[in-house]
Design an enzyme around this catalytic site. Structure first.
Site, PDB file in Angstrom:
ATOM      1  N   LEU A 167       0.825  -1.206   0.000  1.00  7.01           N
ATOM      2  CA  LEU A 167       0.000   0.000   0.000  1.00  7.01           C
ATOM      3  C   LEU A 167       0.858   1.256   0.000  1.00  7.01           C
ATOM      4  O   LEU A 167       0.510   2.246  -0.645  1.00  7.01           O
ATOM      5  CB  LEU A 167      -0.955  -0.007   1.196  1.00  7.01           C
ATOM      6  CG  LEU A 167      -1.932  -1.171   1.231  1.00  7.01           C
ATOM      7  CD1 LEU A 167      -2.944  -0.996   2.360  1.00  7.01           C
ATOM      8  CD2 LEU A 167      -2.655  -1.323  -0.108  1.00  7.01           C
ATOM      9  N   ASP A 168       1.986   1.243   0.701  1.00  9.31           N
ATOM     10  CA  ASP A 168       2.912   2.367   0.628  1.00  9.31           C
ATOM     11  C   ASP A 168       3.395   2.565  -0.805  1.00  9.31           C
ATOM     12  O   ASP A 168       3.321   3.668  -1.354  1.00  9.31           O
ATOM     13  CB  ASP A 168       4.127   2.121   1.530  1.00  9.31           C
ATOM     14  CG  ASP A 168       3.841   2.417   2.992  1.00  9.31           C
ATOM     15  OD1 ASP A 168       3.020   3.305   3.268  1.00  9.31           O
ATOM     16  OD2 ASP A 168       4.435   1.761   3.863  1.00  9.31           O
ATOM     17  N   GLN A 169       3.893   1.492  -1.392  1.00 12.11           N
ATOM     18  CA  GLN A 169       4.475   1.630  -2.723  1.00 12.11           C
ATOM     19  C   GLN A 169       3.406   1.685  -3.802  1.00 12.11           C
ATOM     20  O   GLN A 169       3.601   2.314  -4.851  1.00 12.11           O
ATOM     21  CB  GLN A 169       5.467   0.503  -2.970  1.00 12.11           C
ATOM     22  CG  GLN A 169       6.628   0.559  -1.968  1.00 12.11           C
ATOM     23  CD  GLN A 169       7.824  -0.266  -2.377  1.00 12.11           C
ATOM     24  OE1 GLN A 169       7.679  -1.321  -3.000  1.00 12.11           O
ATOM     25  NE2 GLN A 169       9.008   0.192  -2.027  1.00 12.11           N
TER      26      GLN A 169
END
Length: 405
Positions: A167-169
């Protein structure tokens, strides 16, 4: 040949993983990333272990192609420096909790007034609206919130987070796509705009077909381990000495697998003839496949199944990827000259552009190593720089960079 974003200046005040990953993408595409960091501490990712010669590996992977300047943004002089960069820049990226940027004087409307053509990108945990919009959230927390963890893990087992920061990337990718789209719009119209994305929206997008499956059937989605709810056989299967991942997404591939396993009678078996039949009888089919595979080593079956044209792989360890022949052929690891770390290699951006190549031009910066050069490039006098240094508004670090590889 230069990257497609050559000449684009990005003001980056992000920290942790999502925001720096977003600006890394823009930097790899050729943009000049001015990474503004806190005094003494810098980006939180610098301390995320393990450390390599004192540098956090998270920081090393997602902060190449950037210039680091240390500014105390709580000071009035520090704010004025940022405002000057914004007036001269093209893109501004922040990943504060919702409302924080406005609170400290760096909200969209404030910066838009300084530079109407500015592309302002805001990356948050839960989005800009709604009851959860101001909640803090890390990748794993939002994986839980969006249902990803509920379907990740072994059948009937405990929930698990995806081991990579999807989700960050993932939100970094959407943010970068948004910035690129906004730059194209500005080229046509001269108009800047705000770009928004979030971990929550990314998680919802990633679970899209699971949501539709529930809407269609009313059945709660469950953990499948390495399996797939829509296809069979699909997953990891035990051989004599290890596991083999096999993916069958249509009837034609199933026929090829049957021939590779010397089980052509399965092709016309009414329990296995069509994919819907195989999904219904997946447990029986998996048991019969593993009974066949148990007679030989994984390498034996991999060769046969590969020759049949069926997608398959031995489940590899991370360490085995370093010398993977396909890794070498695709040149996914790029050697980068770093002042502290010998023979450092970083995974490049997984895209290729024939006319404007994507490459790693500069190692991840040490904290504040570019402070002086950035200020000089912005036309600030040495006298003013010395004064800011004496007040602690800025910090710098002298770096003896090794020769470029």
């Amino acid at each position: 040949m230069e990257g497609p974003l050559k000449g684009v200046t990005v003001i980056d005040i992000t920290t942790n993983i999502s925001g720096p990953s977003l600006t890394m993408i823009l930097g790899d595409l050729g943009a000049d990333i001015i990474k503004i960091e806190r005094p003494f501490i810098g980006d939180d990712s610098r301390g995320m272990g393990p450390l390599w010669e004192g540098e956090g590996v998270y920081h090393l992977q997602i902060n190449r192609n950037k210039r680091s300047i240390v500014i105390d943004l709580k000071s009035e002089e520090g704010k004025e420096l940022l405002y000057k960069f914004v007036q001269e820049g093209d893109v501004f990226v922040e990943n504060f909790r919702l409302g924080k940027a406005e609170e400290i004087g760096f909200g969209y409307e404030t910066l838009k007034a300084l530079n109407p053509s500015l592309i302002y990108c805001s990356l948050t945990a839960y989005g800009q609206e709604g009851p959860d919009s101001k909640k803090p959230g890390y990748d794993a927390i939002v994986q839980a919130e969006t249902g990803i963890m509920s379907i990740n893990g072994p059948p009937g087992g405990e929930s698990a987070r995806a081991a990579v920061s999807i989700l960050d990337q993932g939100s970094a990718m959407w943010g970068a796509i948004g910035v690129l789209s906004a730059l194209l719009h500005r080229e046509r119209t001269g108009e800047g705009q705000k770009v928004e994305t979030s971990l929550f929206e990314t998680g919802v997008f990633w679970t899209g077909y699971h949501l539709l499956s529930y809407m269609a059937t009313g059945e709660e989605q469950v953990k499948m381990g390495t399996g797939h709810s829509s296809f069979a056989p699909y997953g990891a299967f035990k051989t004599k000495n290890g596991e083999l991942m096999i993916g069958i997404s249509n009837d034609s591939l199933f026929g090829k697998l049957c021939k590779a396993l010397d089980k052509e009678e399965w092709i016309e078996d009414p329990k296995f003839k069509r994919n819907l039949d195989r999904v219904k009888n997946r447990n029986q089919l998996s048991r019969e496949i593993e009974q066949v595979l148990s007679s030989q080593d994984a390498s034996y079956w991999l060769e046969r199944i590969d020759q049949a044209g069926v997608p398959s792989s031995i489940i590899r360890n991370i360490s085995s990827m370093i010398d993977h022949p396909q890794m070498e052929s695709t040149q996914m690891l790029e050697e980068v000259a770093h002042p502290l770390i010998d023979e450092m290699k970083l995974a490049r951006l997984p895209i290729r552009l024939s006319a404007s190549p994507v490459r790693i031009r500069k190692a991840p910066p040490l904290l504040g190593e570019d402070t002086i050069s950035i200020l000089q490039d912005s036309g600030i006098s040495q006298e003013t720089i010395d004064e800011l240094l004496s007040k602690g508004v800025i910090q710098t670090k002298k770096v003896e960079r090794v020769a470029k590889i």
